[in-house]
Design a protein around this motif. Structure first.
Motif, mmCIF file in Angstrom:
data_model
loop_
_atom_site.group_PDB
_atom_site.id
_atom_site.type_symbol
_atom_site.label_atom_id
_atom_site.label_comp_id
_atom_site.label_asym_id
_atom_site.label_seq_id
_atom_site.Cartn_x
_atom_site.Cartn_y
_atom_site.Cartn_z
ATOM 1 N N THR A 197 -62.424 10.175 75.115
ATOM 2 C CA THR A 197 -60.901 9.399 75.384
ATOM 3 C C THR A 197 -61.460 8.001 76.022
ATOM 4 O OG1 THR A 197 -60.949 10.151 77.557
ATOM 5 C CG2 THR A 197 -60.305 11.864 76.038
ATOM 6 N N THR A 198 -60.210 7.300 76.096
ATOM 7 C CA THR A 198 -60.325 5.937 77.000
ATOM 8 C C THR A 198 -59.856 6.316 78.461
ATOM 9 O OG1 THR A 198 -57.960 5.299 76.174
ATOM 10 C CG2 THR A 198 -60.059 4.787 75.187
ATOM 11 N N VAL A 199 -59.138 7.325 78.484
ATOM 12 C CA VAL A 199 -58.385 7.768 79.807
ATOM 13 C C VAL A 199 -59.670 8.056 80.996
ATOM 14 C CG1 VAL A 199 -56.184 7.941 79.092
ATOM 15 C CG2 VAL A 199 -57.650 10.058 79.329
ATOM 16 N N HIS A 200 -60.804 8.653 80.376
ATOM 17 C CA HIS A 200 -61.731 9.094 81.277
ATOM 18 C C HIS A 200 -62.965 8.234 81.016
ATOM 19 C CE1 HIS A 200 -59.675 12.716 82.274
ATOM 20 N NE2 HIS A 200 -59.634 13.405 81.059
ATOM 21 N N ARG A 201 -62.900 7.284 80.453
ATOM 22 C CA ARG A 201 -63.953 6.469 80.184
ATOM 23 C C ARG A 201 -64.943 6.139 81.488
ATOM 24 N NH1 ARG A 201 -60.213 2.753 78.254
ATOM 25 N NH2 ARG A 201 -59.300 1.557 79.745
ATOM 26 N N ASP A 202 -64.211 5.838 82.712
ATOM 27 C CA ASP A 202 -64.864 5.620 83.984
ATOM 28 C C ASP A 202 -65.324 6.742 84.678
ATOM 29 O OD1 ASP A 202 -64.644 2.716 83.273
ATOM 30 O OD2 ASP A 202 -62.807 2.780 84.022
ATOM 31 N N HIS A 220 -68.634 25.456 83.410
ATOM 32 C CA HIS A 220 -68.481 24.598 84.372
ATOM 33 C C HIS A 220 -69.073 23.513 84.052
ATOM 34 C CE1 HIS A 220 -68.473 23.203 88.550
ATOM 35 N NE2 HIS A 220 -69.776 22.926 88.363
ATOM 36 N N GLY A 221 -68.348 22.248 84.295
ATOM 37 C CA GLY A 221 -68.552 21.208 83.995
ATOM 38 C C GLY A 221 -68.615 20.450 82.631
ATOM 39 N N VAL A 222 -67.470 21.280 81.994
ATOM 40 C CA VAL A 222 -67.035 20.965 80.512
ATOM 41 C C VAL A 222 -65.876 20.606 80.575
ATOM 42 C CG1 VAL A 222 -67.379 21.703 78.029
ATOM 43 C CG2 VAL A 222 -68.820 22.537 79.788
ATOM 44 N N PHE A 223 -65.290 19.463 80.069
ATOM 45 C CA PHE A 223 -63.965 19.230 79.991
ATOM 46 C C PHE A 223 -63.204 20.145 78.917
ATOM 47 C CE2 PHE A 223 -65.173 14.878 81.141
ATOM 48 C CZ PHE A 223 -63.724 14.433 82.006
ATOM 49 N N GLN A 224 -62.201 20.600 79.420
ATOM 50 C CA GLN A 224 -61.314 21.630 78.700
ATOM 51 C C GLN A 224 -60.485 20.852 77.439
ATOM 52 O OE1 GLN A 224 -58.607 23.635 81.099
ATOM 53 N NE2 GLN A 224 -60.218 24.309 82.609
ATOM 54 N N LEU A 225 -60.368 21.653 76.440
ATOM 55 C CA LEU A 225 -59.209 21.386 75.328
ATOM 56 C C LEU A 225 -58.239 22.474 75.585
ATOM 57 C CD1 LEU A 225 -58.139 19.982 72.881
ATOM 58 C CD2 LEU A 225 -59.441 21.327 71.562
ATOM 59 N N GLY A 226 -58.748 23.602 75.132
ATOM 60 C CA GLY A 226 -57.923 24.871 75.598
ATOM 61 C C GLY A 226 -58.809 25.757 76.122
ATOM 62 N N ALA A 227 -58.504 26.181 77.452
ATOM 63 C CA ALA A 227 -59.615 26.960 78.482
ATOM 64 C C ALA A 227 -59.688 28.173 77.989
ATOM 65 C CB ALA A 227 -59.014 26.836 79.849
ATOM 66 N N VAL A 280 -50.296 24.229 74.572
ATOM 67 C CA VAL A 280 -50.064 24.441 75.914
ATOM 68 C C VAL A 280 -51.193 24.403 77.121
ATOM 69 C CG1 VAL A 280 -49.284 26.151 77.523
ATOM 70 C CG2 VAL A 280 -48.142 26.150 75.253
ATOM 71 N N GLU A 281 -52.295 24.644 76.558
ATOM 72 C CA GLU A 281 -53.316 24.727 77.155
ATOM 73 C C GLU A 281 -53.927 23.169 77.282
ATOM 74 O OE1 GLU A 281 -56.386 27.594 76.287
ATOM 75 O OE2 GLU A 281 -55.191 29.374 76.144
ATOM 76 N N VAL A 282 -54.120 22.485 76.290
ATOM 77 C CA VAL A 282 -54.386 21.285 76.474
ATOM 78 C C VAL A 282 -53.390 20.102 77.405
ATOM 79 C CG1 VAL A 282 -53.300 20.146 74.322
ATOM 80 C CG2 VAL A 282 -55.358 19.122 74.923
ATOM 81 N N ALA A 283 -51.937 20.502 77.027
ATOM 82 C CA ALA A 283 -51.009 20.098 78.159
ATOM 83 C C ALA A 283 -51.504 20.250 79.540
ATOM 84 C CB ALA A 283 -49.862 20.499 77.588
ATOM 85 N N VAL A 284 -51.771 21.379 79.954
ATOM 86 C CA VAL A 284 -52.184 21.662 81.337
ATOM 87 C C VAL A 284 -53.483 20.952 81.484
ATOM 88 C CG1 VAL A 284 -53.230 23.504 82.782
ATOM 89 C CG2 VAL A 284 -51.122 24.133 81.358
ATOM 90 N N ALA A 285 -54.467 20.865 80.956
ATOM 91 C CA ALA A 285 -55.702 20.141 81.066
ATOM 92 C C ALA A 285 -55.513 18.750 81.251
ATOM 93 C CB ALA A 285 -56.758 20.320 79.772
ATOM 94 N N HIS A 286 -54.425 18.026 80.950
ATOM 95 C CA HIS A 286 -54.178 16.502 80.782
ATOM 96 C C HIS A 286 -53.023 16.512 81.794
ATOM 97 C CE1 HIS A 286 -57.175 15.142 77.542
ATOM 98 N NE2 HIS A 286 -56.922 16.284 77.527
ATOM 99 N N ALA A 287 -52.658 17.263 82.387
ATOM 100 C CA ALA A 287 -51.320 16.880 83.097
ATOM 101 C C ALA A 287 -51.606 15.893 84.177
ATOM 102 C CB ALA A 287 -51.008 18.261 83.983
ATOM 103 N N TYR A 326 -51.421 12.621 81.489
ATOM 104 C CA TYR A 326 -50.415 12.573 80.554
ATOM 105 C C TYR A 326 -49.089 13.341 81.053
ATOM 106 C CZ TYR A 326 -47.997 12.487 76.060
ATOM 107 O OH TYR A 326 -47.114 12.196 74.954
ATOM 108 N N PRO A 327 -47.897 12.590 81.014
ATOM 109 C CA PRO A 327 -47.618 11.202 80.127
ATOM 110 C C PRO A 327 -47.900 10.092 80.924
ATOM 111 C CG PRO A 327 -45.752 12.495 81.172
ATOM 112 C CD PRO A 327 -46.667 13.064 81.422
ATOM 113 N N ARG A 328 -48.603 10.135 82.103
ATOM 114 C CA ARG A 328 -48.716 8.882 82.999
ATOM 115 C C ARG A 328 -49.555 7.812 82.059
ATOM 116 N NH1 ARG A 328 -52.755 7.609 86.691
ATOM 117 N NH2 ARG A 328 -53.607 9.323 86.199
ATOM 118 N N LEU A 329 -50.494 8.283 81.537
ATOM 119 C CA LEU A 329 -51.333 7.221 80.620
ATOM 120 C C LEU A 329 -51.032 7.513 79.131
ATOM 121 C CD1 LEU A 329 -54.735 7.303 82.994
ATOM 122 C CD2 LEU A 329 -52.736 5.773 83.006
ATOM 123 N N ALA A 330 -49.938 7.833 78.729
ATOM 124 C CA ALA A 330 -49.855 8.299 77.446
ATOM 125 C C ALA A 330 -50.085 7.173 76.264
ATOM 126 C CB ALA A 330 -48.290 8.623 77.297
ATOM 127 N N ALA A 331 -49.864 6.075 77.054
ATOM 128 C CA ALA A 331 -50.088 4.837 75.782
ATOM 129 C C ALA A 331 -51.616 4.783 75.554
ATOM 130 C CB ALA A 331 -49.753 3.623 76.529
#
Length: 465
Positions: A96-101, A202-209, A315-322, A325-330
């Motif tokens: 992603t770009t939202v987690h690049r830093d 542990h320590g793995v970004f979620q897609l669908g937990a 549903v699970e990815v929406a929770v993971a990116h809460a 998203y939508p704060r940085l939806a662009a």
């Protein structure tokens, strides 16, 4: 074998050469880094090469060899990590770009265990955005080393390309709907999607937990078994990890006597390309030659669980990116945006229906597996799809459902699977098959994979010099 051939040795074989001082960890790491420099400007498998860190690790590994210290199973072996796993001090963007830093302060548990076994981390491997279907528009997708016009696999594409092209000896991937098995099929590799909870997340970004599985990708079943034995086991940092502290796996296997392998021929071949059916038939003959008993079975109806996989994951990815998203939806690409929106728009009642259907399906698969040791199936019905074919798949829900019909069900049910090379198309592209086992039966999977590869040599083919 010349020095230039070392990049295609199995991880276990190169570890042996390091232990016997035939190969220097420093020289080996430099050689692989030079190969990355030469080839990855075209293949784009790495998101980040950790050159200085890798050389420092190699120097430390060499000192340990020379001092006679006890060595781990992967001591001095250069590997690489899908950029979904935390690596301490290394930006981990998850495609992603939202987690690049984002810079983790610790290693993911699986990475930590590989380091403890002596592995050298070369860098972070590229993946699709958030580990979903397509790469972020700002990312250059990894290129299949067998042919640039063909799919390199789904989210673990960088892991598949780097491992197949000799840019690391093995890698870590993740599988939520097929993303270890698809790139293994596309790149001629062997990979294990373990039982859900077998390898710590542990320590793995979620897609669908509840669908995510962490596992190894390698050039042989023996290597995949070796890595699984290192990274598996209970982790108190992951409350969903299975309680078993250690996983007992075979060292080698040459036959399948005493094992019953199930085949639902109608399910496995309906809609499949002829070359997939031929590979399946060839594999069945090999399995019987190895002493296995084949049994015709009826696999549970999968269309509902396949159709509902996207809703479940959404549903699970929406929770993971809460938090973003939508704060940085662009900053999100179109595919991941669409999936998150599906999740955000799904009602609680609809989601409960999905969960109930999934639980029923899991029970049906458990019942089937109670009567057999393994199930054999293709990884995908389409042989080595081109980018043009994938474009059509993306626009056709029916074709997309066909693509994941053999993979996503086992993410929903949590059953372990091993993907293996099973042949080639007329154009020289790899074909993948998979074995599936009962929950917790990775030892049977690994035995079957090693025996199958003892009798075949599809896994020994290489795409590049």
């Amino acid at each position: 074998m010349t020095h230039s051939d070392l990049h295609y040795l199995d991880a276990g074989a190169i570890a042996h050469r390091i232990r016997t001082r035939e190969v220097s960890p420093v020289e080996l790491t430099r050689m692989i880094l030079e190969r990355i420099d030469r080839l990855d400007t075209t293949l784009h498998s790495y998101a980040r090469v950790m050159r200085e860190e890798a050389l420092a690790q190699a120097a430390a590994a060499e000192r340990q060899v020379l001092s006679g210290e006890p060595l781990g199973a992967l001591h001095g072996v250069p590997i690489a990590i899908k950029d979904l796993y935390w690596v301490e001090g290394a930006p981990t963007a998850a495609g992603t770009t939202v987690h690049r830093d984002f810079v983790p302060r610790e290693d993911a548990t699986a990475v930590k265990r590989l380091r403890e076994a002596g592995a050298i981390v070369l860098g972070k491997l590229q993946l699709t955005e958030g580990a979903f279907a397509t790469h972020h528009p700002s990312v250059t997708p990894p290129v299949n080393p067998w042919h640039a016009n063909h799919w390199a696999g789904a989210s673990s594409s960088g892991s598949g390309v780097a491992t197949a092209a000799g840019l690391c000896y093995a890698s870590l991937g993740t599988d939520t709907g097929g993303s270890i098995r698809f790139p293994c099929a596309a790149n001629g590799l062997t990979g294990i999607k373990p039982t859900w909870g077998r390898v710590s997340r542990h320590g793995v970004f979620q897609l669908g937990a509840s669908l995510d599985h962490a596992g190894p990708m390698a050039r042989s079943a023996a290597d995949a078994t070796l890595l699984l034995g290192i990274i598996a086991g209970h982790d108190p940092l992951d409350p969903t990890s299975l309680p078993e502290a250690q996983l007992s796996l075979p060292d080698t296997a040459h036959d399948l006597r005493g094992l019953t392998i199930g085949i639902d021929y109608a399910w496995s071949t309906t809609g499949a390309d002829a070359v997939i059916v031929e590979a399946l038939d060839r594999a069945l003959r090999t399995l019987t030659d190895l002493g296995a008993t084949l049994r015709e079975v009826k696999f549970p109806h999968v269309r509902t669980v396949v159709d509902e996989w996207e809703t479940n994951c959404g549903v699970e990815v929406a929770v993971a990116h809460a938090q973003t998203y939508p704060r940085l939806a662009a900053e999100y690409g179109p595919a991941l945006t669409r999936l998150i929106e599906i999740g955000r728009e799904t009602s609680a009642m609809r989601y409960q229906e999905v969960l109930l259907n999934r639980a029923a399906f899991r029970g049906q698969v458990n019942k089937l597996m109670s009567g057999i040791d393994l199930l054999i199936a293709p990884v995908q019905p389409f042989a080595a799809p081109t980018h043009e074919q994938l474009g059509a798949l993306a626009q056709d829900p029916e074709l997309n459902a066909q693509l994941i019909q053999f993979t996503a069900p086992f993410n929903s049910s949590g059953h372990p699977s091993i993907a293996l090379p099973g042949g080639f198309t007329a154009g020289g592209m790899p074909i993948g098959l998979q074995f599936v086992a009962a929950h917790g039966a990775e030892a049977v999977l690994c035995r079957a994979g090693m025996a199958y590869q003892h009798a075949t040599d599809w896994h020994r083919a290489r795409p590049l010099d």
